[in-house]
Scaffold this motif. Structure first.
Motif, mmCIF file in Angstrom:
data_model
loop_
_atom_site.group_PDB
_atom_site.id
_atom_site.type_symbol
_atom_site.label_atom_id
_atom_site.label_comp_id
_atom_site.label_asym_id
_atom_site.label_seq_id
_atom_site.Cartn_x
_atom_site.Cartn_y
_atom_site.Cartn_z
ATOM 1 N N VAL A 51 -2.345 -2.074 11.128
ATOM 2 C CA VAL A 51 -1.003 -2.578 11.380
ATOM 3 C C VAL A 51 -0.133 -2.399 10.137
ATOM 4 O O VAL A 51 0.874 -1.712 10.168
ATOM 5 C CB VAL A 51 -1.049 -4.060 11.830
ATOM 6 C CG1 VAL A 51 0.337 -4.613 12.004
ATOM 7 C CG2 VAL A 51 -1.849 -4.199 13.110
ATOM 8 N N GLY A 52 -0.499 -3.050 9.049
ATOM 9 C CA GLY A 52 0.223 -2.907 7.789
ATOM 10 C C GLY A 52 1.522 -3.687 7.724
ATOM 11 O O GLY A 52 2.007 -4.202 8.737
ATOM 12 N N PRO A 53 2.082 -3.766 6.537
ATOM 13 C CA PRO A 53 3.321 -4.535 6.338
ATOM 14 C C PRO A 53 4.524 -3.968 7.090
ATOM 15 O O PRO A 53 5.439 -4.702 7.448
ATOM 16 C CB PRO A 53 3.560 -4.445 4.823
ATOM 17 C CG PRO A 53 2.287 -3.983 4.229
ATOM 18 C CD PRO A 53 1.550 -3.261 5.288
ATOM 19 N N SER A 54 4.532 -2.676 7.343
ATOM 20 C CA SER A 54 5.694 -2.074 7.997
ATOM 21 C C SER A 54 5.888 -2.586 9.426
ATOM 22 O O SER A 54 7.007 -2.582 9.936
ATOM 23 C CB SER A 54 5.565 -0.551 8.004
ATOM 24 O OG SER A 54 4.406 -0.165 8.710
ATOM 25 N N ALA A 55 4.840 -3.051 10.053
ATOM 26 C CA ALA A 55 4.953 -3.601 11.409
ATOM 27 C C ALA A 55 5.772 -4.889 11.432
ATOM 28 O O ALA A 55 6.301 -5.278 12.473
ATOM 29 C CB ALA A 55 3.573 -3.856 11.995
ATOM 30 N N PHE A 56 5.875 -5.545 10.283
ATOM 31 C CA PHE A 56 6.648 -6.779 10.166
ATOM 32 C C PHE A 56 7.995 -6.535 9.491
ATOM 33 O O PHE A 56 8.676 -7.476 9.101
ATOM 34 C CB PHE A 56 5.860 -7.832 9.382
ATOM 35 C CG PHE A 56 4.574 -8.224 10.036
ATOM 36 C CD1 PHE A 56 4.562 -9.133 11.076
ATOM 37 C CD2 PHE A 56 3.375 -7.669 9.627
ATOM 38 C CE1 PHE A 56 3.370 -9.495 11.689
ATOM 39 C CE2 PHE A 56 2.186 -8.022 10.223
ATOM 40 C CZ PHE A 56 2.189 -8.930 11.267
ATOM 41 N N GLY A 57 8.336 -5.268 9.300
ATOM 42 C CA GLY A 57 9.597 -4.939 8.646
ATOM 43 C C GLY A 57 9.561 -5.146 7.149
ATOM 44 O O GLY A 57 10.600 -5.377 6.524
ATOM 45 N N LEU A 58 8.378 -5.090 6.569
ATOM 46 C CA LEU A 58 8.220 -5.313 5.135
ATOM 47 C C LEU A 58 7.960 -3.994 4.427
ATOM 48 O O LEU A 58 7.438 -3.049 5.006
ATOM 49 C CB LEU A 58 7.063 -6.278 4.872
ATOM 50 C CG LEU A 58 7.188 -7.659 5.527
ATOM 51 C CD1 LEU A 58 5.891 -8.424 5.392
ATOM 52 C CD2 LEU A 58 8.329 -8.431 4.895
ATOM 53 N N GLY A 59 8.300 -3.966 3.152
ATOM 54 C CA GLY A 59 8.079 -2.774 2.340
ATOM 55 C C GLY A 59 6.791 -2.878 1.542
ATOM 56 O O GLY A 59 5.862 -3.596 1.908
ATOM 57 N N GLU A 60 6.756 -2.174 0.435
ATOM 58 C CA GLU A 60 5.560 -2.128 -0.414
ATOM 59 C C GLU A 60 5.706 -2.965 -1.687
ATOM 60 O O GLU A 60 4.866 -2.896 -2.565
ATOM 61 C CB GLU A 60 5.247 -0.673 -0.792
ATOM 62 C CG GLU A 60 4.909 0.201 0.394
ATOM 63 C CD GLU A 60 3.643 -0.237 1.108
ATOM 64 O OE1 GLU A 60 2.698 -0.710 0.434
ATOM 65 O OE2 GLU A 60 3.591 -0.117 2.336
ATOM 66 N N GLY A 61 6.773 -3.738 -1.815
ATOM 67 C CA GLY A 61 7.003 -4.539 -3.022
ATOM 68 C C GLY A 61 6.035 -5.710 -3.113
ATOM 69 O O GLY A 61 5.307 -6.041 -2.164
ATOM 70 N N LEU A 62 6.041 -6.353 -4.283
ATOM 71 C CA LEU A 62 5.137 -7.484 -4.527
ATOM 72 C C LEU A 62 5.436 -8.647 -3.576
ATOM 73 O O LEU A 62 4.527 -9.210 -2.978
ATOM 74 C CB LEU A 62 5.251 -7.940 -5.985
ATOM 75 C CG LEU A 62 4.385 -9.139 -6.373
ATOM 76 C CD1 LEU A 62 2.911 -8.792 -6.207
ATOM 77 C CD2 LEU A 62 4.669 -9.565 -7.794
ATOM 78 N N ARG A 63 6.725 -8.973 -3.441
ATOM 79 C CA ARG A 63 7.084 -10.076 -2.560
ATOM 80 C C ARG A 63 6.725 -9.760 -1.112
ATOM 81 O O ARG A 63 6.212 -10.610 -0.385
ATOM 82 C CB ARG A 63 8.575 -10.363 -2.658
ATOM 83 C CG ARG A 63 8.991 -11.529 -1.773
ATOM 84 C CD ARG A 63 10.506 -11.678 -1.709
ATOM 85 N NE ARG A 63 10.886 -12.637 -0.722
ATOM 86 C CZ ARG A 63 10.940 -12.413 0.590
ATOM 87 N NH1 ARG A 63 10.600 -11.246 1.073
ATOM 88 N NH2 ARG A 63 11.320 -13.353 1.429
ATOM 89 N N ASP A 64 6.962 -8.529 -0.693
ATOM 90 C CA ASP A 64 6.614 -8.138 0.671
ATOM 91 C C ASP A 64 5.107 -8.187 0.901
ATOM 92 O O ASP A 64 4.648 -8.548 1.984
ATOM 93 C CB ASP A 64 7.132 -6.730 0.971
ATOM 94 C CG ASP A 64 8.646 -6.686 1.130
ATOM 95 O OD1 ASP A 64 9.245 -7.766 1.331
ATOM 96 O OD2 ASP A 64 9.215 -5.589 1.045
ATOM 97 N N GLY A 65 4.338 -7.848 -0.124
ATOM 98 C CA GLY A 65 2.882 -7.954 -0.019
ATOM 99 C C GLY A 65 2.424 -9.387 0.159
ATOM 100 O O GLY A 65 1.502 -9.671 0.926
ATOM 101 N N GLN A 66 3.096 -10.298 -0.537
ATOM 102 C CA GLN A 66 2.752 -11.714 -0.411
ATOM 103 C C GLN A 66 3.139 -12.260 0.958
ATOM 104 O O GLN A 66 2.397 -13.047 1.557
ATOM 105 C CB GLN A 66 3.435 -12.508 -1.524
ATOM 106 C CG GLN A 66 2.892 -12.199 -2.890
ATOM 107 C CD GLN A 66 3.718 -12.827 -4.006
ATOM 108 O OE1 GLN A 66 4.844 -13.268 -3.789
ATOM 109 N NE2 GLN A 66 3.148 -12.859 -5.201
ATOM 110 N N VAL A 67 4.290 -11.835 1.454
ATOM 111 C CA VAL A 67 4.722 -12.275 2.786
ATOM 112 C C VAL A 67 3.780 -11.720 3.853
ATOM 113 O O VAL A 67 3.388 -12.430 4.788
ATOM 114 C CB VAL A 67 6.189 -11.853 3.054
ATOM 115 C CG1 VAL A 67 6.572 -12.103 4.498
ATOM 116 C CG2 VAL A 67 7.127 -12.573 2.104
ATOM 117 N N PHE A 68 3.388 -10.454 3.706
ATOM 118 C CA PHE A 68 2.440 -9.858 4.654
ATOM 119 C C PHE A 68 1.101 -10.594 4.621
ATOM 120 O O PHE A 68 0.490 -10.835 5.668
ATOM 121 C CB PHE A 68 2.223 -8.375 4.361
ATOM 122 C CG PHE A 68 1.159 -7.756 5.200
ATOM 123 C CD1 PHE A 68 1.343 -7.587 6.571
ATOM 124 C CD2 PHE A 68 -0.043 -7.369 4.657
ATOM 125 C CE1 PHE A 68 0.357 -7.035 7.362
ATOM 126 C CE2 PHE A 68 -1.036 -6.812 5.441
ATOM 127 C CZ PHE A 68 -0.835 -6.640 6.796
#
Length: 116
Positions: A51-68
């Motif tokens: 699935v990955g972070p992109s499925a939630f509309g998130l990028g590859e940044g640190l904050r996006d990784g934490q949200v994912f």
């Protein structure tokens, strides 16, 4: 280091409740625990690699990784809880009378207590 810790927390998500309830709810059995552990591992792998972070509309940044990571924990916990509850109701409960009879009244330390 963070990736390893995230992985360990992810595969344990959702299993805590079944491990605790095993002591208090007569219906929970070993299959409930096994299904929870297997489901947690599979769901965590699927969310991280398929699935990955992109499925939630998130990028590859640190904050996006934490949200994912937070999203994946919530999803894993919900799915794993549903899995072990279904398995609990579809499999026979543990026969506590037979389990207690095999241990005996005094438990495994019964022989030690009588030695004084």
């Amino acid at each position: 280091m963070t990736a390893a810790l995230d992985w360990l927390v992810s595969i344990g998500a959702g299993t805590g409740l079944v491990l605790i309830l095993r002591w208090y709810w007569w219906r929970v059995n070993a299959w409930s625990e096994i299904s929870a552990m297997i489901a947690a591992g599979l769901i965590s792998l699927a969310l991280r690699h398929l699935v990955g972070p992109s499925a939630f509309g998130l990028g590859e940044g640190l904050r996006d990784g934490q949200v994912f990571f937070a999203y994946s924990l919530l999803i894993t916990t919900a799915v794993v809880t549903a899995v072990w509850l279904v398995v609990t109701w579809l499999t026979p409960p543990t026969d506590m009378r037979r389990s207690c009879a095999s241990i005996g009244e005094r438990g495994w330390a019964g022989g030690l207590a009588s030695r004084g």
